[in-house]
Structure formats: C-alpha cells, structure tokens
Design a protein around this motif. Sequence first.
Motif, PDB file in Angstrom:
ATOM      1  N   LYS A 183      -5.032   8.819 -12.743  1.00 25.88           N
ATOM      2  CA  LYS A 183      -4.605   8.852 -11.378  1.00 25.88           C
ATOM      3  C   LYS A 183      -3.198   8.649 -10.895  1.00 25.88           C
ATOM      4  O   LYS A 183      -2.133   8.563 -10.602  1.00 25.88           O
ATOM      5  N   SER A 184      -3.429   6.962 -11.510  1.00 24.83           N
ATOM      6  CA  SER A 184      -1.729   6.453 -10.966  1.00 24.83           C
ATOM      7  C   SER A 184      -0.917   6.631 -11.694  1.00 24.83           C
ATOM      8  O   SER A 184       0.317   7.072 -10.635  1.00 24.83           O
ATOM      9  N   ILE A 185      -1.310   7.578 -13.105  1.00 24.23           N
ATOM     10  CA  ILE A 185       0.122   7.917 -13.848  1.00 24.23           C
ATOM     11  C   ILE A 185       1.167   9.520 -12.627  1.00 24.23           C
ATOM     12  O   ILE A 185       2.000   9.457 -12.248  1.00 24.23           O
ATOM     13  N   LYS A 186      -0.316  10.053 -12.650  1.00 24.90           N
ATOM     14  CA  LYS A 186      -0.187  10.775 -11.442  1.00 24.90           C
ATOM     15  C   LYS A 186       0.323  10.860 -10.283  1.00 24.90           C
ATOM     16  O   LYS A 186       1.394  11.368  -9.586  1.00 24.90           O
ATOM     17  N   ASN A 187       0.027   9.402  -9.336  1.00 27.59           N
ATOM     18  CA  ASN A 187       0.506   9.247  -8.090  1.00 27.59           C
ATOM     19  C   ASN A 187       1.979   9.218  -8.435  1.00 27.59           C
ATOM     20  O   ASN A 187       3.226   8.781  -8.031  1.00 27.59           O
ATOM     21  N   VAL A 188       2.417   7.932  -9.625  1.00 28.24           N
ATOM     22  CA  VAL A 188       4.225   7.724 -10.024  1.00 28.24           C
ATOM     23  C   VAL A 188       4.673   8.934  -9.875  1.00 28.24           C
ATOM     24  O   VAL A 188       5.812   9.419  -9.110  1.00 28.24           O
ATOM     25  N   THR A 189       4.088  10.610 -10.697  1.00 28.92           N
ATOM     26  CA  THR A 189       4.959  11.589 -11.369  1.00 28.92           C
ATOM     27  C   THR A 189       5.372  12.188  -9.557  1.00 28.92           C
ATOM     28  O   THR A 189       6.121  12.728  -9.104  1.00 28.92           O
ATOM     29  N   LYS A 228      16.047   7.293   5.820  1.00 34.02           N
ATOM     30  CA  LYS A 228      14.055   6.644   6.727  1.00 34.02           C
ATOM     31  C   LYS A 228      13.601   7.101   5.373  1.00 34.02           C
ATOM     32  O   LYS A 228      12.389   6.596   4.418  1.00 34.02           O
ATOM     33  N   VAL A 229      13.449   8.573   5.419  1.00 37.05           N
ATOM     34  CA  VAL A 229      12.419   8.879   4.537  1.00 37.05           C
ATOM     35  C   VAL A 229      13.206   8.099   3.170  1.00 37.05           C
ATOM     36  O   VAL A 229      11.709   7.973   1.953  1.00 37.05           O
ATOM     37  N   ILE A 230      13.819   7.796   2.400  1.00 33.51           N
ATOM     38  CA  ILE A 230      14.338   7.870   1.280  1.00 33.51           C
ATOM     39  C   ILE A 230      14.105   6.220   1.257  1.00 33.51           C
ATOM     40  O   ILE A 230      13.328   6.007   0.652  1.00 33.51           O
ATOM     41  N   GLU A 231      14.497   5.383   2.115  1.00 31.43           N
ATOM     42  CA  GLU A 231      13.827   4.308   1.745  1.00 31.43           C
ATOM     43  C   GLU A 231      12.205   3.857   1.819  1.00 31.43           C
ATOM     44  O   GLU A 231      11.939   3.005   1.551  1.00 31.43           O
ATOM     45  N   ASN A 288       0.618  -1.471  -0.476  1.00 27.67           N
ATOM     46  CA  ASN A 288      -0.028   0.185   0.238  1.00 27.67           C
ATOM     47  C   ASN A 288       0.846   0.932  -0.190  1.00 27.67           C
ATOM     48  O   ASN A 288       1.559   1.534   0.873  1.00 27.67           O
ATOM     49  N   HIS A 289       1.255   1.474  -0.860  1.00 33.90           N
ATOM     50  CA  HIS A 289       2.313   2.580  -1.327  1.00 33.90           C
ATOM     51  C   HIS A 289       1.442   3.770  -0.175  1.00 33.90           C
ATOM     52  O   HIS A 289       2.414   5.288   0.548  1.00 33.90           O
ATOM     53  N   GLU A 290       0.024   4.445  -0.060  1.00 28.91           N
ATOM     54  CA  GLU A 290      -0.477   5.287   1.159  1.00 28.91           C
ATOM     55  C   GLU A 290       0.503   4.989   2.340  1.00 28.91           C
ATOM     56  O   GLU A 290       0.456   6.716   3.400  1.00 28.91           O
ATOM     57  N   ILE A 291       0.405   3.774   2.964  1.00 27.45           N
ATOM     58  CA  ILE A 291       0.953   3.961   4.028  1.00 27.45           C
ATOM     59  C   ILE A 291       2.311   3.800   3.976  1.00 27.45           C
ATOM     60  O   ILE A 291       2.943   4.273   5.153  1.00 27.45           O
ATOM     61  N   PHE A 292       3.763   3.810   2.728  1.00 28.17           N
ATOM     62  CA  PHE A 292       4.420   3.932   2.981  1.00 28.17           C
ATOM     63  C   PHE A 292       4.732   5.649   2.298  1.00 28.17           C
ATOM     64  O   PHE A 292       5.609   6.150   3.344  1.00 28.17           O
ATOM     65  N   ASP A 293       3.707   6.498   2.254  1.00 30.21           N
ATOM     66  CA  ASP A 293       3.862   7.742   2.275  1.00 30.21           C
ATOM     67  C   ASP A 293       3.715   8.419   3.620  1.00 30.21           C
ATOM     68  O   ASP A 293       4.649   9.128   4.157  1.00 30.21           O
ATOM     69  N   ILE A 294       2.771   7.954   4.390  1.00 30.53           N
ATOM     70  CA  ILE A 294       2.279   8.452   5.483  1.00 30.53           C
ATOM     71  C   ILE A 294       3.812   7.905   6.889  1.00 30.53           C
ATOM     72  O   ILE A 294       4.237   9.129   7.161  1.00 30.53           O
ATOM     73  N   ILE A 295       4.244   6.426   6.731  1.00 28.89           N
ATOM     74  CA  ILE A 295       6.034   6.354   7.226  1.00 28.89           C
ATOM     75  C   ILE A 295       7.022   7.775   6.682  1.00 28.89           C
ATOM     76  O   ILE A 295       7.673   8.204   7.650  1.00 28.89           O
ATOM     77  N   ALA A 296       7.272   7.127   5.074  1.00 30.66           N
ATOM     78  CA  ALA A 296       8.117   9.081   5.068  1.00 30.66           C
ATOM     79  C   ALA A 296       7.803   9.923   5.739  1.00 30.66           C
ATOM     80  O   ALA A 296       9.117  10.526   5.743  1.00 30.66           O
ATOM     81  N   ASN A 297       6.838  10.295   5.882  1.00 27.13           N
ATOM     82  CA  ASN A 297       6.774  11.495   6.137  1.00 27.13           C
ATOM     83  C   ASN A 297       6.513  12.593   7.578  1.00 27.13           C
ATOM     84  O   ASN A 297       6.959  13.148   8.680  1.00 27.13           O
ATOM     85  N   ASN A 343       8.611  12.894  -7.555  1.00 29.26           N
ATOM     86  CA  ASN A 343       9.003  14.110  -6.990  1.00 29.26           C
ATOM     87  C   ASN A 343       9.069  13.996  -5.787  1.00 29.26           C
ATOM     88  O   ASN A 343      10.194  14.742  -4.489  1.00 29.26           O
ATOM     89  N   ARG A 344       8.165  13.504  -4.550  1.00 31.90           N
ATOM     90  CA  ARG A 344       8.899  12.841  -3.691  1.00 31.90           C
ATOM     91  C   ARG A 344      10.208  12.627  -3.282  1.00 31.90           C
ATOM     92  O   ARG A 344      10.763  13.031  -1.869  1.00 31.90           O
ATOM     93  N   LEU A 345      10.091  11.770  -3.835  1.00 33.01           N
ATOM     94  CA  LEU A 345      11.235  10.945  -3.640  1.00 33.01           C
ATOM     95  C   LEU A 345      12.760  11.684  -4.051  1.00 33.01           C
ATOM     96  O   LEU A 345      13.632  11.495  -3.675  1.00 33.01           O
ATOM     97  N   LEU A 346      12.172  12.690  -5.043  1.00 32.65           N
ATOM     98  CA  LEU A 346      13.707  13.115  -6.028  1.00 32.65           C
ATOM     99  C   LEU A 346      14.073  14.509  -4.423  1.00 32.65           C
ATOM    100  O   LEU A 346      15.039  14.509  -4.120  1.00 32.65           O
ATOM    101  N   VAL A 347      13.136  14.696  -4.093  1.00 34.16           N
ATOM    102  CA  VAL A 347      12.947  15.725  -2.753  1.00 34.16           C
ATOM    103  C   VAL A 347      13.540  15.252  -1.326  1.00 34.16           C
ATOM    104  O   VAL A 347      14.459  15.836  -0.780  1.00 34.16           O
ATOM    105  N   ALA A 348      13.705  14.089  -1.395  1.00 28.95           N
ATOM    106  CA  ALA A 348      14.046  13.466  -0.761  1.00 28.95           C
ATOM    107  C   ALA A 348      15.418  13.497  -0.223  1.00 28.95           C
ATOM    108  O   ALA A 348      16.438  13.097   0.714  1.00 28.95           O
ATOM    109  N   HIS A 349      15.935  12.730  -1.647  1.00 33.32           N
ATOM    110  CA  HIS A 349      17.891  12.740  -2.175  1.00 33.32           C
ATOM    111  C   HIS A 349      18.172  14.221  -2.516  1.00 33.32           C
ATOM    112  O   HIS A 349      19.450  14.561  -1.371  1.00 33.32           O
ATOM    113  N   GLN A 350      17.529  15.141  -2.282  1.00 34.19           N
ATOM    114  CA  GLN A 350      17.656  16.632  -2.352  1.00 34.19           C
ATOM    115  C   GLN A 350      18.238  16.953  -0.782  1.00 34.19           C
ATOM    116  O   GLN A 350      18.763  17.510  -0.526  1.00 34.19           O
TER     117      GLN A 350
END
Length: 170
Positions: A141-147, A118-121, A99-108, A151-158
């Motif tokens: 909707k899935s394509i928007k979720n991927v993009t 851990k954010v990157i992970e 569930n990608h939403e769970i991973f988003d919550i954990i990253a936050n 972007n969140r992954l890029l920001v985490a790396h930055q």
Amino acid sequence: LRDYMKAYFSFNEAIKHQSDNWKIRENLMLASLASNKYKDVIIQMEQLLNLRNKSNRPVHLQELRYLVDVITTDHKESTSLIKSLETLLLKISNTITNNHEIFDIIANFYFNLNNYRKVIEYRVKEFRAIISLPNWEKDLKSIKNVTDSSNRLLVAHQNSEATKSDIYSC
C-alpha cells in the motif's frame, strides 16, 4: 435537512455553555457541514485543532477534503471563505507535519485555485511524508502511495511553468 438545522442550532447553543467540549464542537462541525454552513465548519475545525491536546482527536480528513472541493468549485467567488479555508489548511499543516493526506488535500486546494507553484510545494511535502514512513518500501500500500504521489507531482510540474531548476530544487 430540517433535522440538521435543528441539530445545528442545538449544538450552537450547547457550545456557548461548554466551549472546550470537543464532542459538542465535533457534532456542531458535522451539523454545520450538513447544513452548508461552511464558515462555521472552518471555525469548528480550527477550534477542534486547538483542542487536540485535550482530546487527541484526528483531523477530519474526509470532511476537510469535501470542504476544499465544495469551496474551491462552488464558492470560488467568496474570497473570504477561500481565505479562511487557506488559513485553516496552513494551520493544520503547521500542526501536523507528517500526514501525506493533509498535504494532498492542500495541494488539491491550490490546484483548484490554479496556484501551481503551491501545488508543487505541497506535492513535494506529500511525497516526502510518504517516503519518511518506516519500511514504506516493504508495504504494498505504501509503495502504491509513493507511485501515486510521484505521478501527481509529475502532473503538477507539467501543469506549471516550472523551469528545470525549479524541478531539480524539489
């Protein structure tokens, strides 16, 4: 607020008599959340997770997201609350692995605690969960979720002190 406290005490009493009743636990969790009893919310979410085989209830993502935001911003000094929430989040991610939403919550959660590794992970796990969905590339909707996830992954790396090899290891 007084009605929530009454409900909290009523459901707390009811759970003593029917500890495996997911409806009572769910209502106790919601009354605890409304009463700002965050430790009890964590306990009830964990118990609901344990009862999933009986009820097949989903994880309460909206409540979990709110809990993460409140605890990591307003209660940062409470290390026991932070630790309990982290334990719950890890248990959820070990139980529900796609569930990608769970991973988003954990990253936050980790972002609010400035733990960028851990954010990157968890951003990587979020991204992989989205692209593992069948036919994601055919659904707008899935394509928007991927993009958005990219972007969140890029920001985490930055925001992290990741090296090139760290980035490529994702």
